[in-house]
Design a protein around this motif. Structure first.
Motif, PDB file in Angstrom:
ATOM      1  N   GLU A 190       9.480 -15.508   4.368  1.00 40.19           N
ATOM      2  CA  GLU A 190       8.780 -14.817   3.620  1.00 40.19           C
ATOM      3  C   GLU A 190       7.624 -14.381   4.705  1.00 40.19           C
ATOM      4  OE1 GLU A 190       6.617 -16.502   0.003  1.00 40.19           O
ATOM      5  OE2 GLU A 190       4.625 -16.403   1.693  1.00 40.19           O
ATOM      6  N   ALA A 191       7.476 -13.005   4.790  1.00 36.89           N
ATOM      7  CA  ALA A 191       6.785 -12.317   5.496  1.00 36.89           C
ATOM      8  C   ALA A 191       5.396 -11.544   4.659  1.00 36.89           C
ATOM      9  CB  ALA A 191       7.285 -11.081   6.089  1.00 36.89           C
ATOM     10  N   SER A 192       4.339 -11.567   5.353  1.00 40.50           N
ATOM     11  CA  SER A 192       2.867 -11.058   4.738  1.00 40.50           C
ATOM     12  C   SER A 192       2.395 -10.136   5.597  1.00 40.50           C
ATOM     13  CB  SER A 192       2.223 -12.049   4.375  1.00 40.50           C
ATOM     14  OG  SER A 192       0.925 -11.642   4.284  1.00 40.50           O
ATOM     15  N   VAL A 193       1.823  -8.820   5.319  1.00 38.38           N
ATOM     16  CA  VAL A 193       1.055  -8.165   6.257  1.00 38.38           C
ATOM     17  C   VAL A 193      -0.187  -7.538   5.365  1.00 38.38           C
ATOM     18  CG1 VAL A 193       1.147  -5.736   7.622  1.00 38.38           C
ATOM     19  CG2 VAL A 193       3.137  -7.293   7.394  1.00 38.38           C
ATOM     20  N   LYS A 194      -1.175  -7.586   6.062  1.00 35.29           N
ATOM     21  CA  LYS A 194      -2.496  -6.826   5.438  1.00 35.29           C
ATOM     22  C   LYS A 194      -3.319  -6.444   6.663  1.00 35.29           C
ATOM     23  CE  LYS A 194      -6.774  -8.075   3.373  1.00 35.29           C
ATOM     24  NZ  LYS A 194      -7.660  -7.225   4.239  1.00 35.29           N
ATOM     25  N   SER A 195      -3.443  -5.023   6.442  1.00 33.66           N
ATOM     26  CA  SER A 195      -4.238  -4.111   7.445  1.00 33.66           C
ATOM     27  C   SER A 195      -5.396  -4.158   6.815  1.00 33.66           C
ATOM     28  CB  SER A 195      -3.800  -2.607   7.347  1.00 33.66           C
ATOM     29  OG  SER A 195      -4.108  -2.138   6.186  1.00 33.66           O
ATOM     30  N   ARG A 196      -6.579  -3.762   7.659  1.00 34.70           N
ATOM     31  CA  ARG A 196      -7.940  -4.096   7.342  1.00 34.70           C
ATOM     32  C   ARG A 196      -8.411  -3.241   6.176  1.00 34.70           C
ATOM     33  NH1 ARG A 196     -11.455  -2.848  12.703  1.00 34.70           N
ATOM     34  NH2 ARG A 196      -9.798  -1.514  13.023  1.00 34.70           N
ATOM     35  N   SER A 197      -7.708  -1.993   5.887  1.00 37.30           N
ATOM     36  CA  SER A 197      -7.963  -1.231   4.801  1.00 37.30           C
ATOM     37  C   SER A 197      -7.053  -1.682   3.570  1.00 37.30           C
ATOM     38  CB  SER A 197      -7.742   0.071   4.923  1.00 37.30           C
ATOM     39  OG  SER A 197      -6.284   0.328   5.391  1.00 37.30           O
ATOM     40  N   ASP A 198      -6.299  -2.857   3.785  1.00 39.14           N
ATOM     41  CA  ASP A 198      -5.414  -3.181   2.279  1.00 39.14           C
ATOM     42  C   ASP A 198      -6.433  -4.069   1.668  1.00 39.14           C
ATOM     43  OD1 ASP A 198      -3.196  -1.846   2.369  1.00 39.14           O
ATOM     44  OD2 ASP A 198      -2.444  -3.259   3.770  1.00 39.14           O
ATOM     45  N   PRO A 199      -6.588  -4.290   0.215  1.00 38.28           N
ATOM     46  CA  PRO A 199      -7.282  -5.298  -0.449  1.00 38.28           C
ATOM     47  C   PRO A 199      -6.663  -6.534  -0.525  1.00 38.28           C
ATOM     48  CG  PRO A 199      -6.201  -3.713  -2.048  1.00 38.28           C
ATOM     49  CD  PRO A 199      -5.738  -2.970  -0.574  1.00 38.28           C
ATOM     50  N   ARG A 200      -5.251  -6.689  -0.451  1.00 40.29           N
ATOM     51  CA  ARG A 200      -4.924  -7.813  -0.044  1.00 40.29           C
ATOM     52  C   ARG A 200      -3.509  -7.554   0.566  1.00 40.29           C
ATOM     53  NH1 ARG A 200      -2.748  -8.947  -6.552  1.00 40.29           N
ATOM     54  NH2 ARG A 200      -1.615  -7.079  -6.836  1.00 40.29           N
TER      55      ARG A 200
END
Length: 538
Positions: A190-200
């Motif tokens: 399972e992979a997860s990515v969140k940039s600073r401008s992503d809400p989640r």
């Protein structure tokens, strides 16, 4: 055979490009794996200042080139006095990244803060190992897992195996990889990515089968990064218009104007109007411009003698009902709004029993601001405008033609005109008039059918496209500055009497732009209006 386990002591000699160290391995570390030893070696090299900053050791090899598996226990892999070569992470990652080409799962998220993509790539490298590559503008982290590493886990469940960044808003980004472990063997990633401008975070999962080789199954979308934005939850202020607005000052359309005006019957000259009056303006210079009335006449000499026209006068009836003179020019008409002015009060001849076409211009100076040239009479003059054109010949005969000039519609930009020009229907329109300059500014918004961006116009023939990433950047900027508005500087318009600003309205709780505020100002009025942004497709 001597082993570390028999003495609980282990000293190793580690070399890298920057230098060499003799390292006694602490007893508590002996039961750990080679991966923990890599961390220890890196810290010791940092401590002696071999390399400034954080030093990550990616792998350890024996001095004769054999790679130590990060999953093996230190006591099983090393003997006291072994010589090792440490490979720093940056050098290792550059080499290994070239081998990571068969991507099975990827997540790529745009970061509106620094205009880069934040990504995770998971797949198989050319050696058959599973790779997890974290990328921004470079490879931030690269992890490799061989078959042995995927088969021997002490516990089952969802286990974090690699991460970078932080959940802190000040960090650049956040990403992680978890293994799904069943009976000690990895069965999914399972992979997860969140940039600073992503809400989640954006989350994806892929199943894998660890046998003689690793095979990947289908990729599953676990969580979409888009938030649950609902425009209907926001209420916008009403439009506010201050100051006078332009209205149609046209008494009649040009098509209703009578043309065939003529002087009273006379045995010598017969003078008749041949074209509608063509009003015009010169470009403003030093605060003034000429407003002209161009008229065309056919002059018929019914006598058998040459008639010398000695004077032509153009008068108009002012608002006080007094007749006043205009500066007069004489020339010829070449076509629609095309004249040649040759004389100024000079005489001209009309041959016996013949006709002569003549153009007459009456003009007056206007001392007022000018936004654009208009084919109409300035609003300081009465409407309709009564004109009296007097011709005098050398025999003291006078010929008077009475005309009436009527302004057509003021050529103002309208929503209908702009929609027709673009061939689409706009979703928003605001306008602001200047009654002194006799002009109008406007703002307009279009949205394409796929709902992927806003197309905003605050000036003619220039478009600004606002994509979700740009709106996120504006939201982040506002939250960072502690405000609920961020100006969209690309949409600022300033020309002559007009000044337009556009602001993104931000919901700080969700770091979200939900509306645009348009502020249109002129020297005589202002308009403030709002556009609620629909949910766009990222």
């Amino acid at each position: 055979m001597f082993s570390a386990r028999s003495t609980d002591k282990l000293r190793i000699k580690v070399s890298m490009r920057e230098g060499s160290l003799l390292l006694p391995v602490p007893a508590p570390l002996l039961g750990e794996n080679i991966g923990r030893l890599c961390e220890f070696v890196g810290r010791r090299f940092e401590a002696v200042g071999v390399q400034p900053g954080e030093l990550r050791i990616a792998e350890l090899r024996t001095d004769d080139g054999f790679l130590l598996s990060t999953a093996d226990a230190i006591v099983d892999a090393l003997r006291d006095g072994d010589r090792l070569v440490a490979v720093d992470y940056a050098s290792w990652a550059r080499k290994e990244a070239d081998l990571c080409q068969d991507t099975k799962l990827q997540i790529k998220r745009p970061d509106a803060i620094d205009d880069t993509n934040k990504a995770i790539y998971i797949g198989l490298n050319t050696r058959g190992a599973v790779f997890a590559q974290f990328v921004s503008d470079k490879t931030d982290r690269l992890e490799l897992y061989d078959l042995e590493a995927l088969r021997h886990f002490a516990k089952d469940g969802r286990i974090l195996c690699a991460e970078t960044g932080s959940s802190d808003a000040a960090s650049s980004w956040k990403a992680d990889v978890h293994f799904i472990v069943e009976n000690g063997i990895v069965t999914g990633i399972e992979a997860s990515v969140k940039s600073r401008s992503d809400p989640r975070p954006a989350i994806k999962r892929v199943s894998i089968n660890v046998g003689r080789t690793v095979t990947f199954g289908d990729v599953e979308d676990v969580q979409d990064p888009a938030d649950d934005y609902d425009p209907s939850t926001y209420t916008l202020p009403e439009q506010v218009v201050v100051g006078p607005q332009l209205v149609s000052d046209a008494v009649a359309t040009p098509e209703t104007i009578k043309i065939d005006n003529a002087c009273a019957p006379n045995p010598v000259l017969q003078i008749r109007q041949t074209n509608a009056i063509e009003p015009d303006q010169s470009w403003e210079r030093n605060g003034a411009y000429w407003n002209s009335l161009n008229m065309s006449f056919a002059i018929l000499n019914k006598s058998e003698k040459v008639v010398l026209v000695s004077r032509v006068m153009v008068d108009y009836k002012a608002k006080d009902n007094e007749w006043k003179s205009l500066e007069t020019l004489i020339g010829s008409r070449r076509g629609f709004y095309n004249y040649s002015w040759e004389h100024n009060g000079t005489t001209f001849r009309v041959e016996p029993m013949s006709s002569l076409d003549v153009a007459i211009q009456g003009r007056f100076e206007v001392r007022a601001p000018q936004f654009d040239r208009e084919r109409r009479v300035h609003n300081s003059m009465p409407q309709p405008l009564e004109l009296r054109i007097t011709f005098e010949d050398s025999g003291d005969n006078k010929y008077v033609v009475n005309l009436q000039q009527i302004n057509g519609q003021l050529d103002l930009v309208t929503r209908q005109k702009r929609d027709q020009y673009h061939g689409r229907v706009s979703v928003f329109w605001a306008q602001c008039d200047d009654t002194e300059w006799q002009a109008r500014s406007s703002a307009q918004v279009f949205i394409p059918e796929d709902q992927t961006y806003l197309e905003v116009h605050t000036r003619s023939n220039q478009s600004t496209y606002l994509y979700p990433a740009a709106l996120k950047k504006l939201a982040y900027q506002a939250v960072k500055e502690g405000t609920t508005e961020a100006e969209v500087t690309d949409l600022h318009y300033n020309e002559k009497c007009f000044d337009t600003h556009v602001y993104a309205l931000v919901d700080p709780a969700n770091t979200r732009v939900y509306a645009l505020k348009f502020q249109l100002k002129s020297t005589t009025s202002s308009t403030t209006d709002y556009f609620l942004i629909p949910k766009l497709v990222a």
